[in-house]
Design an enzyme around this catalytic site. Structure first.
Site, PDB file in Angstrom:
ATOM      1  N   CYS A 173       0.790  -1.048  -0.089  1.00 53.73           N
ATOM      2  CA  CYS A 173       0.152   0.116   0.011  1.00 53.73           C
ATOM      3  C   CYS A 173       0.919   1.275   0.001  1.00 53.73           C
ATOM      4  CB  CYS A 173      -0.833   0.012   1.216  1.00 53.73           C
ATOM      5  SG  CYS A 173      -0.243  -0.564   2.625  1.00 53.73           S
ATOM      6  N   GLU A 178      -4.575   2.390  -8.025  1.00 56.76           N
ATOM      7  CA  GLU A 178      -3.520   1.950  -7.646  1.00 56.76           C
ATOM      8  C   GLU A 178      -2.972   0.597  -8.172  1.00 56.76           C
ATOM      9  OE1 GLU A 178      -4.612   0.140  -3.714  1.00 56.76           O
ATOM     10  OE2 GLU A 178      -2.721   0.319  -2.847  1.00 56.76           O
TER      11      GLU A 178
END
Ligand code: ADP
Length: 475
Positions: free
Chosen positions: A278, A379
């Protein structure tokens, strides 16, 4: 599953297969739990709560210390299980086990420092006494990319605070969770203090976790979409919530930075865990004046990386988690190419030397990425370095902040004033300044905006598992 101190199969012996992402082969079957198992685990945690909560911090700390020592003793075995089911190179798995163990020892120490306060009152006959109490039963949901450290980052502070726990690990990596629970079992944690429910389908477990009134807190690490949904449901039932969600980290290399040093740093952090982190840089802003040197160093270093199974010597790039992940990465790369990005390296699935059996994507470098491309917003969670050349230093901060995510950001510069201004101006929970590893059990980890709620690790981490209690005493 591990419920109330017993290892249990699922009702009707249901099981699901765990797959090795490097080979596509089944490793073994694991109990497939449902709502009923989640409920019994929650009830076990509820039963165990009073004794655990009332144990002294020193007693709870001693259990965590034992778990810490055992985890380090079993480092090699834990790492092997992780590499097999998650795919990361063995050395990276070993590093992760040590990072996971850090949270146990850190919170074993913090357990003893949950201080209260005495506050002066405006009334002469009154005293205020403030203490902190464990929130109660905690439901935890963890992801597959860091299968052991995401468990201890939650369970360490929860147990230190005096909470009992039910964990549902990711369906891709339950074997590491099972081995971690053997550590807790052998450390002598009383029955019901930690419970484990494995499941192929997370939905019913999530429903029980967010609806069962015995659960007082939900802690989640995973995607923003699932986190928002679960946080919404849990908050609707007035449960405490903390979430560590997705990110879209900017990595800013200013004109005065050393482009070689910055490119080396980028290569290390971008390709860590095959980009499945992340805090992975997703937009790499490089000043045009040093772009060529940066790209040359980066392509040279990324080109030398070796993809393969995590047990093979010299391998630094493991597989992605599954077929869908390969398709998502490839879609972003094709989209960038279609919109004019230059593929300097990679840009395709890897199929040679038996890699076609697993989920491998070539380490990829894209240059000339712009805000029109999917990769600029979504992402990636894969091994793709997306370089966005820039010229105007005044604009780069606004560009970096132009995202609904706010987890990690990185800055390379030798200028102290610029470093400080960017650190202050970046709307991200974690900022690495000439530093690619701004994470440690000692430092707060967590995001702003859609990247989450709350902080994990550090002295702040234990507060997420504590309620504040005010006593007003009239004397
Ligand atoms: P990713 O896309 O990285 O796999 P997810 O958010 O889907 O991220 O998964 C993170 C964790 O959340 C995993 O343990 C997964 O099983 C769990 N999860 C996914 N969907 C749900 C859901 N509807 N309810 C509860 N847990 C869920």
């Amino acid at each position: 599953m591990y419920i109330n101190g017993n290892w249990a199969a699922a009702t009707a012996d249901a099981s699901f297969d765990v797959i090795n992402p490097a080979t596509g082969q089944v490793i073994k079957g694991v109990a497939d739990g449902g709502r009923a198992e989640a409920r019994s685990a929650i009830e076990a945690a509820h039963e165990a709560l009073p004794a655990w909560r009332e144990a002294t911090a020193y007693q709870r700390s001693a259990f965590l210390m034992r778990a810490h020592a055992l985890m380090l003793e079993r480092q090699e075995d834990l790492a092997r299980v992780m590499t097999e089911e998650q795919g990361k190179p063995l050395r990276a798995a070993q590093t992760e086990v040590r990072y996971a163990a850090d949270f146990l020892v850190w919170f074993a120490e913090e357990a003893k420092r949950v201080y209260g306060e005495i506050i002066p009152s405006a009334r002469a006959d009154q005293r205020f006494l403030i203490t902190h109490r464990p929130v109660g039963v905690v439901a935890a949901i963890t992801p597959w990319n860091y299968p052991i450290s995401m468990i201890t980052r939650k369970l360490g502070p929860a147990l230190a605070a005096g909470c009992t726990v039910v964990l549902k690990p990711a369906e891709a990596t339950p074997l590491t969770a099972i081995e971690t629970y053997r550590v807790f079992e052998d450390a002598g944690l009383p029955p019901g203090v930690v419970n484990l429910v494995t499941a192929a389908d997370p939905k019913p477990i999530g429903e029980e976790f967010t609806e069962n009134p015995l659960v007082r807190k939900l802690t989640f690490t995973g995607s923003t979409a699932v986190g928002k949904m679960l946080a919404g449901r849990a908050a609707g039932n007035m449960k405490r919530v903390s979430c560590e969600l997705g990110g879209h980290a900017p990595f800013i290399v200013l004109e005065d930075a050393d482009p070689v040093h910055a490119a080396k740093g980028l290569q290390l952090v971008k390709f860590l865990n095959t980009g499945q982190a992340c805090i992975s840089p997703n937009r790499i802003y490089v000043h045009r004046a040093i772009l060529d040197d940066f790209v040359e160093t980066l392509v040279g270093r990324v080109g030398a990386m070796k993809a393969g199974g995590g047990f093979e010597k010299g391998v630094t790039i493991g597989p992605l988690v599954n077929e869908a992940a390969v398709a998502k990465v490839d879609k972003q790369v094709q989209d960038a190419r279609d919109h004019g990005a230059e593929v300097m390296l990679g840009g395709r699935r890897l199929t040679e030397d038996g890699l076609d059996q697993g989920y491998f994507y070539a380490p990829t470098v894209l240059n000339g990425v712009t805000s029109e491309m999917l990769i600029y917003r979504e992402e990636t969670f894969g091994p793709v370095a997306a370089i966005v050349p820039f010229e105007d230093e005044d604009e780069v901060l606004a560009m970096a902040n132009d995202t609904h995510y706010g987890l990690a950001a990185y800055v390379y510069t030798q200028n102290l004033g610029k470093a400080m201004r960017l650190y202050e101006g970046l709307e991200f929970g974690i900022v690495g300044v000439n530093d690619i590893n701004p994470a440690s059990a000692a430092a707060p980890f967590g995001g702003m905006k859609d990247s989450g709620l709350g902080r994990e690790g550090s002295r702040e981490g234990i507060m997420e598992y504590l309620e504040t209690k005010t006593g007003g005493f009239s004397i």
